[in-house]
Design an enzyme around this catalytic site. Structure first.
Site, mmCIF file in Angstrom:
data_model
loop_
_atom_site.group_PDB
_atom_site.id
_atom_site.type_symbol
_atom_site.label_atom_id
_atom_site.label_comp_id
_atom_site.label_asym_id
_atom_site.label_seq_id
_atom_site.Cartn_x
_atom_site.Cartn_y
_atom_site.Cartn_z
ATOM 1 N N TYR A 169 9.351 4.548 -4.075
ATOM 2 C CA TYR A 169 8.903 5.230 -5.288
ATOM 3 C C TYR A 169 8.574 6.686 -4.996
ATOM 4 O O TYR A 169 8.233 7.057 -3.874
ATOM 5 C CB TYR A 169 7.660 4.550 -5.885
ATOM 6 N N ILE A 199 -2.002 -1.536 -9.226
ATOM 7 C CA ILE A 199 -2.703 -1.142 -10.439
ATOM 8 C C ILE A 199 -2.094 -1.924 -11.613
ATOM 9 O O ILE A 199 -0.912 -2.276 -11.577
ATOM 10 C CB ILE A 199 -2.612 0.376 -10.678
ATOM 11 N N TYR A 225 -5.808 4.521 -12.311
ATOM 12 C CA TYR A 225 -7.039 4.666 -11.529
ATOM 13 C C TYR A 225 -8.224 5.127 -12.374
ATOM 14 O O TYR A 225 -9.303 5.379 -11.831
ATOM 15 C CB TYR A 225 -6.798 5.629 -10.366
#
Length: 566
Positions: A169, A199, A225
């Site tokens: 990524y 996440i 986050y």
């Protein structure tokens, strides 16, 4: 995090810059917006109730004096638009902004802090100028957005919760600023999907991907986050953009996947545990990247099956195959190299794909396999030990390569002149008979191979017996076919002069051979054999044999048939 502020304090946290007063020079009646830097692509504009993250410099219009700056504080400002959490001029001036857009917003006093000002920092009736850079935008109703950039033509499996993924990524903020990249470390990011390892937005955005698929995943802050951010790389309340390439996927419950590509006709035997196999392979990861190939080494991979010499998945997959069969075998990591991988060659938790081609296999207990393909109607004499034979052959590996042809070859059976398996295949044949003979390596060239013959190779011979001369036992030069003359010496003494020179001895032996009463050792020079036989009988070496020399005292066996090393 949403900052709640009264109008006076909020002025300390905003930015923009005046574009101009009205053309008459009178007081401003509304906000003036100068969009001096607009991105080419603007997928979303700020609307009422959106949350935004932005940098600003705030200055007084009258003298340009700076009264506040998020840049000076080293931290972008975060707020919600259109709900009175900002001064009215900013609530209006931020509407319609794009991420990465720069604006100067000039706010008249009645839309800022009016005739009161703000705590000695902003004078009464001050026109304010905010220079704004929009970094982020999101809404409480936002969801994870995913968009496929490219996808393989075939996709037999998509990711699902509880799968283990390996992916590359590039991670950026909505403004395009990179915060992390797996490519920079040259190592995939590995995690279980839907198990809380990621996440929440990535747990959702990675579902339904194919190996080899590229996808853009946009995650709003509350699914990333959130208010805390992540260290120094991800600021609080940041929307994250991931460009993902799925490299690998498996589930801990996965077993082998075996896809049969090609099976030869006439498969009468399949591999079992304990067999020794030779096969070629190409080894790749699921995304098609190669990690190894026997073809590149120009040498098959050779191993015993089911005895722990290869990874568990291959030990299982190599059973039940035919010679010449081609298969694709997908091996999950728990049946391959597990979480550790192999150095820099195979990453941890990698699914391995092997395209294999079975060249041959055998069992250490295998005998020579003989198949008669043609036999003459009359077969009265067959080949056996000590016979001199002439034969033609084709020799090939079981995959058809090698293919050595030989015009008539000559050998004496039992003389260890050819490999043991070929001796076996040539025994018991009639002249004109044809055979196919399969020779396992322990009957052939063994583990070391030979010139042109690979190690541990099974050989296929196509044989035809062309000529057969019956032999004599090892160590003999001549044998009687039945009972010899008794007494022997008078028969040898053709002229009756009580002595037999070499010429007379040779004539006697050749008469016996011609009449089928005796046989010379085939494959050798007859004159040489007869001379050796004569010399063995001529004890005093005077060039003639007499009766006493033929039958020395105590010797019951004729020297003409005595064993002798040739």
């Amino acid at each position: 995090m949403i900052l709640e502020m009264d109008p006076i304090i909020s002025a300390l946290f905003f930015l923009l810059h005046v574009a101009a007063a009205d053309c008459t020079g009178g007081p401003l009646v509304d906000v003036i917006i100068d969009r001096y830097d607009i991105p080419r692509v603007c997928p979303r504009e700020v609307q009422t109730e959106d949350f935004i993250r932005y940098h600003f410099n705030g200055s007084l219009f009258a003298d340009g004096k700076k009264f506040d700056s998020s840049h000076d504080r080293g931290k972008a400002f975060i707020s919600q638009v259109g709900l009175g959490r900002l001064i009215t001029g900013m609530d209006r001036g931020l509407q319609g902004m794009c991420v990465n857009e720069r604006r100067r917003i000039t706010v008249p006093p009645h839309l800022a802090f009016g005739s009161i000002g703000a705590g000695g920092i902003i004078p009464a009736d001050a026109v304010l100028v905010y220079d704004v850079l929009l970094l982020d935008i999101w809404n409480a109703e936002d969801k994870v957005q995913s968009r496929t950039i490219s996808k393989p033509e075939t996709c037999t499996r998509t990711t699902a919760p509880s799968d283990f993924l390996r992916y590359h990524y590039n991670g950026t903020l909505l403004s395009g600023e990179t915060f992390d990249s797996s490519h920079s470390s040259n190592k995939t990011y590995d995690a279980y999907l839907g198990q809380g390892d990621l996440i929440p937005g990535m747990d959702e955005g990675l579902v339904g991907m194919c190996v080899g698929e590229r996808r853009i995943i946009i995650v709003p802050p509350f699914l990333a986050y959130g208010e805390n951010g992540y260290g120094t790389t991800v600021p609080p309340q940041a929307t994250l953009v991931f460009e993902v390439l799925l490299v690998d996927v498996f589930n801990p419950k996965d077993d082998l996947i075996v896809e049969v590509k090609e099976v030869p006709e006439g498969c009468t035997r399949r591999t079992v545990a304990g067999d020794y196999i030779r096969y070629h392979y190409n080894g790749t990861f699921q995304d098609g990247v190669a990690f190894d190939s026997s073809y590149q080494r120009n040498s098959t991979y050779n191993t015993y099956i089911g005895m722990g010499y290869v990874i568990r998945g291959m030990d299982k997959a190599l059973q039940g195959l035919c010679m010449g069969e081609k298969r694709r075998i997908t091996v999950p990591p728990h049946l391959a190299y597990g979480e550790e991988g192999v150095g820099e060659l195979i990453p941890g938790s990698a699914v391995l794909v092997f395209d294999i081609h079975v060249i041959d296999f055998h069992n250490p207990n295998d005998a020579v396999e003989i198949k008669v393909t043609h036999k003459p109607q009359e077969c009265n004499v067959i080949s056996e030990a000590d016979d001199l034979i002439q034969y033609c052959y084709n020799c090939s590996l079981m995959d058809g390569t090698l293919d050595q042809f030989n015009s008539p070859s000559t050998t004496t059976l039992g003389g260890n002149k050819v490999i043991q398996g070929l001796e076996e295949g040539l025994s018991g044949m009639c002249v004109g008979e044809k055979r196919e003979v399969v020779v396992p390596p322990h009957w052939g060239h063994g583990e070391n191979g030979a010139a042109g013959v690979p190690k541990s190779a099974v050989l296929l011979f196509e044989l035809e017996l062309v000529e057969l001369q019956k032999g004599v036992p090892e160590g003999y030069m001549f044998v009687w076919l039945g009972d010899g003359p008794d007494p022997l010496f008078p028969a040898m003494d053709l002229n009756g002069d009580k002595e037999v020179p070499l010429e007379e001895f040779s004539s006697f032996i050749m008469i016996q051979v011609k009449e089928g009463k005796g046989r010379l050792r085939p494959g050798l020079d007859s004159d040489g054999i007869i001379k050796d036989m004569f010399d063995n009988q001529d004890l005093n070496k005077d060039g003639r044999i007499i009766e006493d020399e033929l039958k020395p005292e105590g010797d019951e066996e004729s020297e003409a048939t005595k064993r002798d090393e040739l």
